[in-house]
Scaffold this motif. Structure first.
Motif, PDB file in Angstrom:
ATOM      1  N   PRO B 108       0.827  -1.214   0.000  1.00 16.81           N
ATOM      2  CA  PRO B 108       0.000   0.000   0.000  1.00 16.81           C
ATOM      3  C   PRO B 108       0.860   1.263   0.000  1.00 16.81           C
ATOM      4  O   PRO B 108       0.516   2.264  -0.633  1.00 16.81           O
ATOM      5  CB  PRO B 108      -0.803  -0.124   1.302  1.00 16.81           C
ATOM      6  N   GLU B 109       1.984   1.196   0.677  1.00 21.85           N
ATOM      7  CA  GLU B 109       2.864   2.355   0.750  1.00 21.85           C
ATOM      8  C   GLU B 109       3.460   2.699  -0.619  1.00 21.85           C
ATOM      9  O   GLU B 109       3.408   3.851  -1.060  1.00 21.85           O
ATOM     10  CB  GLU B 109       3.986   2.046   1.745  1.00 21.85           C
ATOM     11  N   SER B 110       4.010   1.706  -1.293  1.00 18.55           N
ATOM     12  CA  SER B 110       4.561   1.996  -2.624  1.00 18.55           C
ATOM     13  C   SER B 110       3.459   2.369  -3.591  1.00 18.55           C
ATOM     14  O   SER B 110       3.667   3.179  -4.500  1.00 18.55           O
ATOM     15  CB  SER B 110       5.315   0.812  -3.229  1.00 18.55           C
ATOM     16  N   ALA B 111       2.290   1.758  -3.409  1.00 17.44           N
ATOM     17  CA  ALA B 111       1.168   2.092  -4.284  1.00 17.44           C
ATOM     18  C   ALA B 111       0.829   3.575  -4.144  1.00 17.44           C
ATOM     19  O   ALA B 111       0.616   4.275  -5.140  1.00 17.44           O
ATOM     20  CB  ALA B 111      -0.044   1.229  -3.936  1.00 17.44           C
ATOM     21  N   ALA B 112       0.772   4.045  -2.903  1.00 17.77           N
ATOM     22  CA  ALA B 112       0.444   5.458  -2.682  1.00 17.77           C
ATOM     23  C   ALA B 112       1.483   6.360  -3.346  1.00 17.77           C
ATOM     24  O   ALA B 112       1.156   7.378  -3.957  1.00 17.77           O
ATOM     25  CB  ALA B 112       0.366   5.749  -1.186  1.00 17.77           C
ATOM     26  N   ARG B 113       2.726   5.936  -3.253  1.00 18.10           N
ATOM     27  CA  ARG B 113       3.789   6.743  -3.850  1.00 18.10           C
ATOM     28  C   ARG B 113       3.622   6.824  -5.364  1.00 18.10           C
ATOM     29  O   ARG B 113       3.735   7.884  -5.972  1.00 18.10           O
ATOM     30  CB  ARG B 113       5.147   6.138  -3.466  1.00 18.10           C
ATOM     31  N   GLU B 114       3.352   5.680  -5.955  1.00 17.77           N
ATOM     32  CA  GLU B 114       3.138   5.592  -7.399  1.00 17.77           C
ATOM     33  C   GLU B 114       1.930   6.441  -7.817  1.00 17.77           C
ATOM     34  O   GLU B 114       1.983   7.197  -8.795  1.00 17.77           O
ATOM     35  CB  GLU B 114       2.861   4.123  -7.703  1.00 17.77           C
ATOM     36  N   LEU B 115       0.845   6.319  -7.060  1.00 16.75           N
ATOM     37  CA  LEU B 115      -0.372   7.066  -7.376  1.00 16.75           C
ATOM     38  C   LEU B 115      -0.111   8.567  -7.295  1.00 16.75           C
ATOM     39  O   LEU B 115      -0.570   9.348  -8.134  1.00 16.75           O
ATOM     40  CB  LEU B 115      -1.500   6.683  -6.404  1.00 16.75           C
ATOM     41  N   LYS B 116       0.626   8.943  -6.285  1.00 17.22           N
ATOM     42  CA  LYS B 116       0.915  10.355  -6.065  1.00 17.22           C
ATOM     43  C   LYS B 116       1.711  10.943  -7.221  1.00 17.22           C
ATOM     44  O   LYS B 116       1.429  12.027  -7.734  1.00 17.22           O
ATOM     45  CB  LYS B 116       1.724  10.477  -4.781  1.00 17.22           C
ATOM     46  N   LEU B 117       2.721  10.200  -7.582  1.00 12.59           N
ATOM     47  CA  LEU B 117       3.616  10.608  -8.649  1.00 12.59           C
ATOM     48  C   LEU B 117       2.844  10.856  -9.938  1.00 12.59           C
ATOM     49  O   LEU B 117       3.030  11.851 -10.632  1.00 12.59           O
ATOM     50  CB  LEU B 117       4.594   9.454  -8.871  1.00 12.59           C
ATOM     51  N   ARG B 118       1.959   9.915 -10.237  1.00  9.19           N
ATOM     52  CA  ARG B 118       1.223  10.020 -11.494  1.00  9.19           C
ATOM     53  C   ARG B 118       0.153  11.096 -11.411  1.00  9.19           C
ATOM     54  O   ARG B 118      -0.059  11.841 -12.369  1.00  9.19           O
ATOM     55  CB  ARG B 118       0.606   8.668 -11.845  1.00  9.19           C
ATOM     56  N   ALA B 119      -0.518  11.179 -10.266  1.00  5.51           N
ATOM     57  CA  ALA B 119      -1.534  12.216 -10.114  1.00  5.51           C
ATOM     58  C   ALA B 119      -0.896  13.598 -10.244  1.00  5.51           C
ATOM     59  O   ALA B 119      -1.485  14.517 -10.816  1.00  5.51           O
ATOM     60  CB  ALA B 119      -2.239  12.069  -8.765  1.00  5.51           C
ATOM     61  N   ALA B 120       0.316  13.724  -9.726  1.00  8.41           N
ATOM     62  CA  ALA B 120       1.002  15.017  -9.808  1.00  8.41           C
ATOM     63  C   ALA B 120       1.310  15.393 -11.254  1.00  8.41           C
ATOM     64  O   ALA B 120       1.465  16.565 -11.592  1.00  8.41           O
ATOM     65  CB  ALA B 120       2.291  14.973  -8.985  1.00  8.41           C
ATOM     66  N   ARG B 121       1.380  14.401 -12.108  1.00  4.48           N
ATOM     67  CA  ARG B 121       1.599  14.680 -13.531  1.00  4.48           C
ATOM     68  C   ARG B 121       0.292  14.852 -14.274  1.00  4.48           C
ATOM     69  O   ARG B 121       0.265  14.906 -15.505  1.00  4.48           O
ATOM     70  CB  ARG B 121       2.377  13.519 -14.168  1.00  4.48           C
ATOM     71  N   GLY B 122      -0.818  14.850 -13.540  1.00  3.98           N
ATOM     72  CA  GLY B 122      -2.115  15.049 -14.170  1.00  3.98           C
ATOM     73  C   GLY B 122      -2.787  13.772 -14.617  1.00  3.98           C
ATOM     74  O   GLY B 122      -3.839  13.808 -15.253  1.00  3.98           O
ATOM     75  N   GLU B 123      -2.215  12.626 -14.278  1.00  2.00           N
ATOM     76  CA  GLU B 123      -2.870  11.366 -14.658  1.00  2.00           C
ATOM     77  C   GLU B 123      -4.086  11.105 -13.782  1.00  2.00           C
ATOM     78  O   GLU B 123      -4.142  11.509 -12.627  1.00  2.00           O
ATOM     79  CB  GLU B 123      -1.878  10.203 -14.522  1.00  2.00           C
ATOM     80  N   ARG B 124      -5.064  10.431 -14.329  1.00  2.00           N
ATOM     81  CA  ARG B 124      -6.219   9.997 -13.548  1.00  2.00           C
ATOM     82  C   ARG B 124      -5.995   8.558 -13.125  1.00  2.00           C
ATOM     83  O   ARG B 124      -5.780   7.679 -13.961  1.00  2.00           O
ATOM     84  CB  ARG B 124      -7.508  10.095 -14.379  1.00  2.00           C
TER      85      ARG B 124
END
Lengths: 277, 277
Positions: B108-124
């Protein structure tokens, strides 16, 4: 080959004992069961119950814990919080909001790190969880070394009991897993861990409660804890102050000696230094 | 001034959109409600439902989500997983066990990091959660970029739906909090730095020395600091004990009040409590 005088076996690293979970006055058996499941999910085994509202054992708890009966079956019952925490040397209190107490506030993650560090040194640790609706009372929080708060959305902060247990268990497990993978987790000593304890050991909660009772009885005698409506706050302030410093068993004896000395001072009249004036 | 065609205001850094939560064929309305609450706890707002067994809207869901109605009210309904994830560019699938699929497995921790990274680039981004009993089907998992597994006890691995959502939301929120504090990682000063000092401030060295002098004078009077050859060691022990707790100015006043009260106790004779005996 025979064993020689010194033990030839390689000692396994002393097993780290997981913290116990202490549910204070839980109301619904099904919440106790759900908390037990959350414990089982993350390898926490020891459940302590303080005065569950609907009595114990509980069919509702057993049913809600289905699939994880061991935690419920081994749960132990206590009449009050001091009895439930008497043997622990490090105690955390989970709260949903900040209290007006000067205590460290830890995230579940830092809490797990603290718990791990202390358990690795052989300390017995526990985490207090409050009633479903109202949480822990201030006097109960005041017994703890530090507060645990999850980083919830302030606009919707209420976690149910099992969820609060889940987050603490989850962070505990993450550390255990990281370790078993041979990774160096962030365990560096901050603050108290730096203490060299020497020959002594952390005070048990029972010893601390004895110290509090001693001091408060003397302060009652002196009229310090007045007016009565302010007494609870004053007592909590003093207890928090003493808890902040991770007292050892030796410290407790020292402080009790100091209290006795101060209260005796005037029973014996002026000390020798003054007599000689 | 009038707004021109293109917005003249300076855009704040593009708000990072939290991932959506996609519940696939959830069975019980109350579980949907509990998942919605867990989302609200950690600031996740967008819930998508794929073919809930008992239909939609659901009174049971609304009831279980009480206190967090916004998530339920805004939930959107889809006929199947492909429709529900059509607009997403990054998709995770939560599973309780490993699948025979060549996909990255994230905590869950790495998942959150991955999600954050992509969301910050404007990904949904979105996260799939499966049915209560049977989880996601292989075809559903196959749609995801990566798998999320919580580090549960293998002997008791089953998390309920809301708990699985809770862990993902919790790790997401931890990152958000760490960022809003401008720090790289979460968050907690263990030990003294975590103290909420409120209105007070750390004691000055002069205030501490005043406290030491006060206590030691009273202990001299009482004969506690004897024999003389041991006095220096005893004084150092007491001072160390007091210094260990990073006293505030308020603490110093409290302690001096306590010392005065204890030494006065017997000057005034028995306190009121005793008089009434």
């Amino acid at each position: 080959m025979r064993a020689t005088g010194s033990s030839p076996q390689i000692e396994p690293a002393a097993a780290v004992v997981a913290p116990c979970v202490i549910l204070v006055a839980p109301q619904l058996g099904e919440n106790i069961g759900a908390a037990a499941r959350a414990m089982a999910n993350f390898g926490l085994a020891e459940l302590r119950l303080v005065a569950p509202r609907d009595g114990w054992p509980s069919q509702a708890a057993a049913k809600a814990a289905s699939g994880a009966p061991a935690v419920i079956e081994a749960a132990r019952l206590y009449a009050d919080v001091p009895a439930a925490v008497a043997d622990l040397t490090y105690l955390l209190a989970t709260t949903a909001r900040r209290r007006d107490m000067v205590k460290p506030v830890l995230s579940p993650e830092s809490a797990a790190r603290e718990l791990k560090l202390r358990a690795a040194r052989g300390e017995r640790c526990g985490v207090l969880f409050g009633r479903e609706r109202t949480g822990l009372e201030n006097d109960e929080v005041a017994l703890a070394d530090a507060i645990v708060m999850a980083p919830v959305n302030p606009a919707f902060a209420s976690l149910n009991l099992a969820q609060a247990v889940l987050l603490v268990g989850y962070e505990w497990r993450k550390l255990a897993d990281a370790e078993s993978l041979g990774r160096e987790t962030a365990v560096e000593p901050a603050g108290r861990e730096g203490l060299a304890l020497g020959d002594t050991r952390p005070a048990s909660r029972a010893e601390l409660i004895g110290l509090f009772a001693h001091l408060e009885a003397e302060l009652d005698r002196s009229g310090f804890l007045r007016p009565p409506e302010k007494r609870p706050t004053m007592v909590r302030t003093l207890r928090s102050l003493m808890l902040r410093q991770a007292l050892t068993e030796q410290d407790v004896r020292t402080l009790r000696g100091v209290i006795s000395a101060l209260t005796r001072a005037h029973e014996r009249g002026p000390g020798p230094g003054e007599r000689s004036k």
